[in-house]
Enzyme design. Structure first.
Site, PDB file in Angstrom:
ATOM      1  N   GLU A 260       0.795  -1.096  -0.075  1.00 32.98           N
ATOM      2  CA  GLU A 260       0.032  -0.067  -0.036  1.00 32.98           C
ATOM      3  C   GLU A 260       1.106   1.225   0.006  1.00 32.98           C
ATOM      4  OE1 GLU A 260      -3.107  -0.030  -0.329  1.00 32.98           O
ATOM      5  OE2 GLU A 260      -3.767  -2.115   0.431  1.00 32.98           O
ATOM      6  N   CYS A 294      -2.603   8.399   3.101  1.00 28.24           N
ATOM      7  CA  CYS A 294      -2.400   8.020   1.380  1.00 28.24           C
ATOM      8  C   CYS A 294      -3.602   8.447   0.542  1.00 28.24           C
ATOM      9  CB  CYS A 294      -1.638   6.909   1.365  1.00 28.24           C
ATOM     10  SG  CYS A 294      -2.861   5.502   1.979  1.00 28.24           S
ATOM     11  N   GLU A 472      -6.243  -4.397   0.856  1.00 25.80           N
ATOM     12  CA  GLU A 472      -6.517  -4.824   2.410  1.00 25.80           C
ATOM     13  C   GLU A 472      -7.931  -4.544   2.990  1.00 25.80           C
ATOM     14  OE1 GLU A 472      -3.272  -2.436   4.443  1.00 25.80           O
ATOM     15  OE2 GLU A 472      -2.353  -4.154   4.651  1.00 25.80           O
TER      16      GLU A 472
END
Ligand code: ADP
Length: 495
Positions: A260, A294, A472
Site C-alpha cells: 500500500e 495516502c 487490504e
C-alpha cells in the site's frame, strides 16, 4: 486557523520491551530509542532499538509457531481475534492518548482509529471462517479436482506511523485469521502504539510466536526479514520509494508481496456539485490527520464556474480550523509527525509559490508559541496551481489544499490520471452518468462519489499503478494471506 490550548495528559507508555516468541524482551544490544511527542517535543517513552539479529529471532519464533497455528480451527482463531477486539475496545481511552501523544492526531480521531481496529478484528474473525476451497468439474472420470486454501506462512508486516494502530491490525488480523504468523516492524516514529497493540494480542492469549513486534532500525530489520527464506509474505504500507526497494529485495526469495504505497488523490468538483458536500468532503479528505494519509486529497480540481466560490469557502474552513495539541478537546488539527515532515511540506508550498501559486490562507510552518516546541503547519489553501508544481506531482502529506481550475470533464479526467499513482479519487457531481463514467475511467483503486469514506473493514482498499499491489480489508484482504492448493484425487475403478 485558530490556536488551541495545550492540554497536559499522562500517558502510560509500555516498558521499553518488545514481543518476540511470546516474551517481552529488550533488543539484544540492550539499546533503546526515544519516541517523541510531535506536539511538545517531549519524550513519550523508549522503545527497543532492534536490529537484524532481533528480527531473525522473531522469525525463528514465528516459524516455529506456524506449525501449530496453521493447524488451529477457524473457531479458535476467530475467538482469539474477538478477544483482542474486546481488549482494545476496553483500552480505547488509554490507547487513544498514546496514539495522540506519539503521532499527534486529535483524540477523537485516535478513538476512531481504535474503533476501526475493532471492526477489522471482528470482520476477520468472521471472514476467516469463509476461506472456502472448490470442487472443480473434472474432465476425467476417475479423478476429482479440489482446491483448499492454505495459509501462506510467516508474514512480515512493515507499517507506517500515520495510522499506527490500525495499520498493524489491518495486516495482523487477516494474517492470523488465515493461519499465518506475523513479525511486525512498526515505524520508528510510533513504536509504542504498535507495542501497545501487541500487548492487547498477548493479553488475549495469543500463542507465543503468532504475533511478534520488533522495533528499531528499518534497514537492518527490513533486510533480515526480506533475506529470510522462511518469511513467505511481505505486507507493507509506506512510501512508493521504500515499497519499490522492498519489492526488489523480495525478489531473491520470491515472496508474496502486498504493497500500500503513496497516492496523489484528485478531488474533482464539477459545476453542478453540492458545494456544501464538497467542502465537508474536503474537510475530511484534506485536513483529517493533518492531511497525512495516502488517501488525502492531493489535487483539488474545481470547475471554473464554481472555483471562486469553493476557494472562498475552503479558505474560511482552513482559517477556522483549530490547530493545537491533539489532547485539547477543541483541537481539530494536531501537529505533523515530526520536523522533517514540516520541512517537506514547507518546501512543496515554497516551490508552488515560486511558480506562481497564490496563498489564500496559511502557507507556512507555525513556529510561535504555543507551537514552537512541536511540528505544526498552518492549514493552507493555494489557488492558481498548475501541473508543473511539485505538490501536484508528489504526495503532499500535509494540510495543504491546492486548487486547480478546469473547464471540461475530459480535460480533468486526463489531468487526474496524469500521475504514476492510482490510489484514490473523489468526484463531486449531481450527474449520475458523469459520476459513473468518471468512476470507470479514473485509473485508481478506489473512487469516492460525493463521499470520501473509502476505507471500511468490509471493503477492499488498495491502489493501481505505483500506488501498490494487492488489497487490504474485505474478502480480498484475507486472500493476500492464503495460497490455493490443488488436490488431484485418483478414484480408480467405479464401485
Ligand atoms: P514515510 O516516508 O511516510 O515515513 P516510509 O516508507 O519511509 O514512509 O516508512 C514506512 C515504513 O517503512 C516504516 O515502518 C519505516 O520504518 C519502514 N522503512 C523505511 N525504510 C525501510 C527500509 N529500507 N527497509 C525496511 N523498512 C523500511
Amino acid at each position: 486557523m485558530v490556536t488551541t490550548a495545550t492540554a497536559s495528559a499522562t500517558v502510560h507508555a509500555p516498558d521499553a520491551l518488545m514481543l518476540v516468541g511470546g516474551r517481552w524482551v529488550a533488543a539484544r544490544s540492550g539499546a533503546t530509542f526515544p519516541s517523541v511527542d510531535p506536539a511538545t517535543g517531549a519524550i513519550v517513552g523508549e522503545a527497543p532499538a532492534g536490529e537484524g539479529a532481533d528480527a531473525t529471532l522473531a522469525v525463528d519464533a514465528a516459524h516455529e509457531a506456524f506449525a501449530s497455528w496453521s493447524r488451529t480451527t477457524v473457531h479458535e482463531r476467530a475467538a482469539l481475534l474477538r478477544r483482542v477486539a474486546a481488549i482494545l475496545g476496553g483500552r480505547e481511552g488509554m490507547l487513544a492518548e498514546l496514539i495522540t501523544a506519539e503521532q499527534g492526531k486529535p483524540l477523537g480521531e485516535a478513538r476512531n482509529e481504535l474503533r476501526f481496529c475493532c471492526h477489522l478484528l471482528e470482520w476477520y474473525a468472521e471472514e476467516g471462517r469463509r476461506a472456502y476451497g472448490q470442487w472443480i468439474p473434472d474432465p476425467l472420470a476417475d479423478r476429482r479436482l479440489l482446491t483448499m486454501r492454505r495459509p501462506v506462512g510467516v508474514a512480515a508486516a512493515i507499517t507506517p506511523w500515520n495510522v499506527p494502530a490500525s495499520m498493524v491490525v489491518r495486516k495482523a488480523a487477516p494474517a492470523i485469521a488465515a493461519g499465518c504468523t506475523v513479525v511486525v516492524k512498526p515505524a520508528e516514529q510510533t513504536p509504542l502504539v504498535a507495542l501497545a497493540v501487541a500487548r492487547a494480542f498477548d493479553d488475549a492469549g495469543t500463542p507465543p510466536g503468532v504475533l511478534n513486534v520488533v522495533t528499531g532500525g528499518p534497514e537492518p530489520i527490513g533486510a533480515a526479514l526480506l533475506a529470510d527464506v522462511r518469511v513467505r509474505k511481505l505486507t507493507f504500507t509506506g512510501s512508493t520509494e521504500v515499497g519499490r526497494a522492498l519489492l526488489r529485495a523480495s525478489a531473491d526469495t520470491v515472496k508474496r508481496v502486498s504493497l500500500e504505497l503513496g497516492g496523489n488523490a484528485p478531488f474533482v468538483v464539477f459545476d453542478d456539485a453540492d458545494l456544501d458536500a464538497a467542502v465537508a468532503g474536503l474537510r475530511a479528505a484534506k485536513f483529517r490527520n493533518g492531511g497525512q494519509t495516502c488517501v488525502s486529497a492531493n489535487r483539488v480540481f474545481v470547475h471554473h464556474d464554481v472555483a471562486a466560490q469553493l476557494g472562498a469557502r475552503l479558505r474560511a474552513l482552513a482559517w477556522e480550523l483549530r490547530v493545537g495539541d491533539g489532547r485539547a478537546p477543541e483541537t481539530e488539527i494536531g501537529p505533523l509527525v515530526d520536523r522533517r515532515a514540516v520541512e517537506k511540506v514547507a518546501a512543496a508550498v515554497e516551490d508552488a509559490v515560486a511558480r506562481g501559486a497564490r496563498v489564500l490562507t496559511g502557507g507556512s510552518a507555525l513556529t510561535e508559541p504555543p507551537y514552537d516546541a512541536g511540528s505544526f503547519f498552518a492549514p493552507t489553501v493555494l489557488a492558481g496551481v498548475h501541473s508543473e508544481m511539485r505538490l501536484v506531482q508528489e504526495e503532499i502529506f500535509g494540510p495543504v489544499a491546492p486548487l486547480i481550475a478546469f473547464d471540461d470533464a475530459r480535460e480533468v479526467l486526463e489531468a487526474a490520471n496524469a500521475t504514476p499513482y492510482g490510489l484514490t479519487a473523489y468526484v463531486y457531481t449531481r450527474d449520475l452518468r458523469r459520476a459513473l463514467r468518471m468512476a470507470e475511467e479514473l485509473d485508481v483503486g478506489m473512487v469516492g462519489i460525493n463521499d470520501t469514506r473509502v476505507s471500511a473493514a468490509e471493503a477492499p482498499f488498495g491502489g493501481t499503478k505505483q500506488s501498490g499491489l494487492g488489497r487490504e480489508g474485505g474478502r480480498e484482504g484475507l486472500d493476500e494471506f492464503l495460497e490455493t492448493r490443488l488436490v488431484a484425487l485418483g478414484l480408480g475403478e467405479p464401485l
